[in-house]
Design an enzyme around this catalytic site. Structure first.
Site, PDB file in Angstrom:
ATOM      1  N   HIS A 140       0.879  -1.173   0.000  1.00 17.14           N
ATOM      2  CA  HIS A 140       0.000   0.000   0.000  1.00 17.14           C
ATOM      3  C   HIS A 140       0.918   1.224   0.000  1.00 17.14           C
ATOM      4  CE1 HIS A 140      -3.491  -2.521   1.750  1.00 17.14           C
ATOM      5  NE2 HIS A 140      -3.618  -2.378   0.457  1.00 17.14           N
ATOM      6  N   GLU A 143       1.662   3.299   3.032  1.00 15.44           N
ATOM      7  CA  GLU A 143       2.063   2.606   4.257  1.00 15.44           C
ATOM      8  C   GLU A 143       3.562   2.353   4.134  1.00 15.44           C
ATOM      9  OE1 GLU A 143      -0.674  -0.708   4.585  1.00 15.44           O
ATOM     10  OE2 GLU A 143      -2.392   0.629   4.383  1.00 15.44           O
ATOM     11  N   HIS A 252       2.870  -3.717   6.239  1.00  9.95           N
ATOM     12  CA  HIS A 252       1.848  -2.680   6.035  1.00  9.95           C
ATOM     13  C   HIS A 252       1.896  -1.673   7.179  1.00  9.95           C
ATOM     14  CE1 HIS A 252      -0.724  -4.324   2.666  1.00  9.95           C
ATOM     15  NE2 HIS A 252       0.209  -5.245   2.820  1.00  9.95           N
ATOM     16  N   GLU A 345       1.217  -5.197  10.389  1.00  8.46           N
ATOM     17  CA  GLU A 345       0.873  -3.776  10.458  1.00  8.46           C
ATOM     18  C   GLU A 345       1.920  -3.151  11.376  1.00  8.46           C
ATOM     19  OE1 GLU A 345      -1.525  -2.464   8.700  1.00  8.46           O
ATOM     20  OE2 GLU A 345      -2.547  -4.285   8.043  1.00  8.46           O
TER      21      GLU A 345
HETATM   22 ZN   LIG Z   1      -1.989  -2.055   4.060  1.00 12.92          ZN
END
Ligand SMILES: [Zn+2]
Length: 1015
Positions: A140, A143, A252, A345
């Site tokens: 992404h 990110e 991410h 994350e």
């Molecule tokens: Zn992401």
């Protein structure tokens, strides 16, 4: 009041903490979350070992383990755009040419390179048995912490090579492929300081790359995922398939958690824990990452800058258990490559400002190392044949986990959680072999090379062969030469893979049965023995009748056998000779079904003969399994321990049911081995709801507890107010295997029991799986068909199609709705002549799950809730007659059957319209005659036929009403307890992305006993 004060204090505290939170604030857990942290998947799998720093090193433990090393200069810990990132990578390549190699996996839509820097001792070549590991950042575009972390990691691996022992060991032991940015176009659109926006998240075509991979359930796809794979994803898929990657993480941002497959739930709903076959390993890998972070591992609320901060238990989550996501990279990879990937994350800011980067790197550096270290564990080795040629594409399978495929060089790597594992290696044309490996936490991979022998190599010719690993044991043997040749041929075909045995079957093949092998045969303890003989093509049953499967039909079998092998008139009928019978008897297999099959008198068409015998073995297995449906009436056992682990027994039977009873929501009615639970008004109609498979039991319990909580739905109250539900959530000897049903007659005896316990029952809903369709019986009250239609049309997976939802069902079973009969073949086979009360039941058999699906059952109730509810509402359409006397009957319009009143009452189902009702006395005189109008507005009519009823009747009715009356006061949904404890979590696996056919045992034809096409 105390509770209220406590709650108030808690709210105030939480509020105060939230105000205090910033991007670097600590993580706060509520009391409930702390409690959940002791019940989650991590605790279930690892117990107290979750605190063991050898299993799961902490940040401090990793710091000590790595020792002193040269870290990235703090001034360089900041954001890097495409040009700066490229420069960083090129500098490393120039400065460390011996341990780096820079390549591009492809180009982005706007033409930027998808750079990959390899760091390894021999960076340009794959070294035999050295694992390939990778890290992907910045998928992404906005990110970005992962992108930076990959650059910094590359640098410390290079600058410390030859200086720091730990880091040098990693570089020598593995080949790292580091891709800092998978979406360089998106990055350029993002902005520093972005906490949660979507600016730059997608690629240049505005497609979310982590929703754009091919998906198992295309119908779950979101619009943001686009259609065909984007350029970046095509490049990455090629990349993933061109190296034998073992382990990977996809970095991410936007939260702080390690997330593992599956991301997509079977139903496409959020919050459904959807375990892969490697669930325990993924939990371990994820917690490895989380635990070595300064705080990711903590339970509780993070990213609480806004009201919608995330809460996680132990810093890890199953993807779909958080929210479902179709088209993600980790699921695709798990299904299509050998690689295991988790998604991390990295923090609460998607695009942090430069000044935040040093702290973020400090938090993550040891997590990345601790995680990647796992790529060097498990078991690894070479697969070769006896000539020492490497075996590519061999399958390495473990009891629980996906299959790994060996590389061109015959290498395999199998990461495994700690403990003992049975590893089976198989390859086409070679004998498979199994070994045991012990995985010790903290240890490097165990090397285990394996030599696979050619078919028959390890077996003295004509002695004995074992094929398959299924739990249904069948022996195939012969006493004569032609039979022996057929058995030998079957051994060859099953070894080369030209004939595949059903996965649930193990065969013992003995071409030449001798006295010496009798012990081996009886140790094997087969459920069936096929005696292959020369002679005229036919079968003969040697068994005493109780061993013969009820579904076995000799006439049909002989007919099919003749079609397959042709007639051979010139043969003797060897099976009928008494010496054959004596030799079979001499085997002394008292429990086995013994079937003689003679295959003609010549050695032609051996392959066809062998395949026919193999097919018959599969078929006999099916008959043995299906036959066991009859068993519950023969050997009743309702002991819940038959079905559940002790833990689950406590949960299901005590927690769920006791709770419901305590709330006076259900009334238990024990009857022999079976337990019935009554719920509702005590008024007719009475509907029995029973689960006949383990997979649907939980659904029945969940339904009970939901209906006990009518605040959630006013229609539940209405159903219970107007009718009575009788639950039999478990049956003795429940079916553990998913299978399709061509009859429900074997349940008759069980339903007789139910009617014995609750005589007013006149309709039953049977919950099963093995398809996505509804079968009904319309025998007496004539509502099976209409309720079946209501059920189907309210079911999301059934309503859109006229054919059943599980793809490729066999031809006669494809309809979404079909009529069954109590008076079917299976019934007629039961020649006992017993009259069954169940013969008068209307019934619905709902098949609500495909056999190939994940064994998780948590989704079943939510998928079927609407269907069940509407079916039960439809069930109350008609007239309820009360106030009659025993012996009276009721008939309506031109209905042929007149129905007896029970306890002086009866509910007669009626379609909309005006109907003429006649109630007759026992002597046949008309006692009452009246018209009723049924409509959608007033579906349920009431008629009291005001008799001078005896006191006995009134007392009977009153006492029944009292016993069964419900208060509907349950406030707590027991299922949430069960869900929290992981009871509904799946433990199976799916292979392949598109829907695959039902497994072979369901694949029977109505007319042929076995499928000639397959031979
Ligand atoms: Zn992401």
């Amino acid at each position: 009041m105390r509770l209220f004060c406590g709650l108030f204090l808690f709210v105030t505290l939480t509020w105060a903490q939230q105000q205090d939170l910033s991007w670097k604030a600590d993580i706060f857990a509520s009391e409930r979350e702390n409690e959940m942290a002791e019940q989650d998947a991590l605790t279930r799998y690892f117990g107290n070992d979750k605190r063991n720093t050898t299993f799961f090193p902490t940040w401090d433990a990793m710091k000590a383990k790595v020792g002193d090393f040269i870290n990235v200069n703090t001034t360089r810990l900041k954001n890097h755009n495409y040009n700066e990132m490229t420069a960083w990578l090129q500098a490393l390549r120039l400065n460390y040419p011996n341990i780096t190699h820079l390549y591009s996996a492809g180009k982005s839509v706007e033409g930027r390179e998808l750079w990959v820097l390899i760091v390894s001792d021999k960076p340009k070549e794959h070294e035999l048995l050295e694992p390939e590991l990778k890290i992907v950042g910045n998928m992404h575009g906005n990110e970005v912490v992962g992108r930076e972390a990959v650059l910094y990691l590359a640098e410390i691996l290079c600058t410390n090579y030859g200086k720091n022992k730990y880091l040098t060991g990693l570089v020598n032991g593995a080949r790292f492929h580091l891709m800092p940015s998978m979406n360089p176009d998106g990055y350029e659109k993002g902005f520093a300081g972005d906490r949660i926006s979507a600016m730059g998240r997608a690629n240049a075509n505005d497609v979310d790359l982590n929703r754009n991979f091919p998906t198992k359930f295309p119908q779950h796809r979101e619009p943001s995922g686009g259609n065909d794979p984007e350029k970046e994803n095509v490049a990455v898929m090629k990349w993933l398939q061109s190296y034998p990657f073992v382990l990977s993480t996809n970095l991410h941002g936007g939260s702080l958690v390690a997330n593992y497959p599956y991301d997509d739930s079977v139903t496409g709903q959020d919050g459904i824990y959807t375990a892969s076959a490697d669930d325990k390993l993924f939990v371990e890998l994820s917690y490895r990452y989380a635990r070595a972070h300064t705080k990711m591992w903590k339970t509780g609320r993070r990213c609480g800058l806004s009201a919608d901060g995330d809460n996680f238990i132990n810093g890890i989550t199953n993807g779909a258990g958080w929210y479902h996501l179709a088209g993600g990279m980790q699921d695709w990879q798990y299904e299509h490559t050998n690689c295991l990937e988790i998604t991390v994350e990295m923090g609460c800011f998607k695009f942090p400002t430069d000044d935040m980067m040093p702290k973020l790197w400090e938090e993550h550096q040891f997590s990345l190392l601790s995680f990647m270290e796992m790529g060097l564990t498990g078991v690894t080795g070479l697969v070769v044949d006896r000539n020492n040629n490497t075996v590519a594409n061999a399958t390495i399978s473990v009891e629980t986990g996906k299959d790994i495929i060996s590389t061109e060089a015959g290498e395999y790597w199998r990461l495994l959680p700690p403990g003992d594992h049975q590893v089976t290696v198989s390859a086409r044309g070679l004998e498979s072999d199994t070994f045991t490996v012990t995985v010790i936490p903290g240890s490097r991979a165990v090397r285990h090379d394996i030599t696979l022998l050619a078919c028959g190599d390890n077996e003295t010719k004509s002695e004995l062969y074992i094929r398959g690993r299924g739990k249904n044991l069948i022996a195939v043997l012969s006493f004569d030469e032609i039979g022996g040749q057929v058995v030998d041929e079957l051994a060859r075909l099953t070894c080369t893979g030209d004939f595949t045995i059903d996965k649930d079957v193990s065969l013992m093949l003995i071409p030449n049965m001798t006295n010496e092998l009798k012990g081996r045969l009886s140790d094997f303890d087969p459920a069936a023995v096929l005696i292959i003989s020369e002679g005229i093509v036919e079968t003969l049953t040697f068994s005493v009748s109780e061993n013969e499967p009820r579904l076995f039909d000799k006439a049909k079998m002989d007919e099919s056998l003749l079609k397959a092998l042709g007639n051979s008139i010139q043969c003797d009928r060897k099976l009928l000779e008494s010496k054959t019978a004596l030799r079979v008897d001499d085997l002394q297999l008292k429990k086995a079904f013994e079937l003689g099959i003679s295959v003609g008198c010549d050695s032609t068409d051996l392959q066809k003969k062998a395949a026919t015998v193999g097919t018959i073995a599969d078929m006999i297995k099916n008959e043995l399994i299906k036959d066991s449906v009859n068993e519950f009436s023969v050997v009743p056992s309702a002991h819940p321990g038959d079905h559940f682990t002790p833990d689950q027994v406590i949960l299901v039977t005590n927690a769920a049911v006791a709770e419901l009873e305590r709330k006076e929501c259900v009334q238990e009615l024990p009857r022999g081995p079976n337990k019935f639970y009554l719920m509702g008004s005590g008024k007719p109609p009475y509907t029995l709801i029973t689960a006949v498979e383990k997979r649907t039991e939980a659904m029945a319990y969940e339904m009970m507890s939901t209906y006990c909580n009518p605040e959630t739905n006013a229609e539940f109250s209405e159903i219970l107010g107007k009718s009575t539900l009788v639950f039999m959530p478990e049956i003795p000897h429940t079916q553990l295997n998913c299978h399709d049903y061509d009859t429900i007659s074997p349940f008759k005896l069980l339903l007789d029991e139910a009617i014995g316990a609750v005589p007013e029952l006149d309709f039953v809903i049977i919950l099963a799986t093995g398809g996505m369709k509804v079968r009904y019986i319309n025998d007496t009250i004539g509502i099976g068909k209409s309720i079946a239609e209501v059920y189907r049309s309210n079911h999301d997976l059934m309503k859109s199609s006229e054919t059943e939802g599980c793809a490729k069902g066999f031809p006669n079973e494809k309809e979404a709705i079909r009529e069954f009969s109590w008076n079917d073949n299976a019934s007629r086979m039961d020649k006992s002549g017993v009259n069954h009360a169940a013969d008068n039941l209307d019934a619905l058999l709902v098949q609500i799950g495909c056999c190939y699906e994940n064994m998780a059952s948590g989704h079943l109730y939510s998928e079927n809730q609407k269907s069940v509810k509407n079916a039960l509402i439809e069930r109350t359409r008609g007239v309820r007659i009360t106030g009659g006397m025993e012996g009276m009957t009721v008939s309506i319009d031109h209905m042929h059957k007149s129905l007896p009143l029970l306890n002086g009452r009866r509910f007669v189902p009626l379609p909309n319209g005006e109907h003429l009702v006649k109630v007759r006395t026992a002597g046949g005189q008309i006692h009452a005659q009246f018209a009723v109008v049924i409509s959608d507005k007033t579906p349920t009519a009431e008629k009291f036929i005001g008799v001078q009823s005896s006191n006995m009747v009134i007392i009977t009715i009153a006492s029944i009403l009292m016993i069964i009356s419900c208060t509907f006061m349950c406030r707590q949904r027991v299922t949430s307890v069960l869900n929290r404890r992981g009871f509904f979590n799946g433990i199976g696996s799916n292979h392949g992305f598109e829907r695959i056919p039902l497994y072979k045992s369901d694949d029977e034809d109505e007319d042929e006993v076995f499928d000639l096409q397959k031979l």
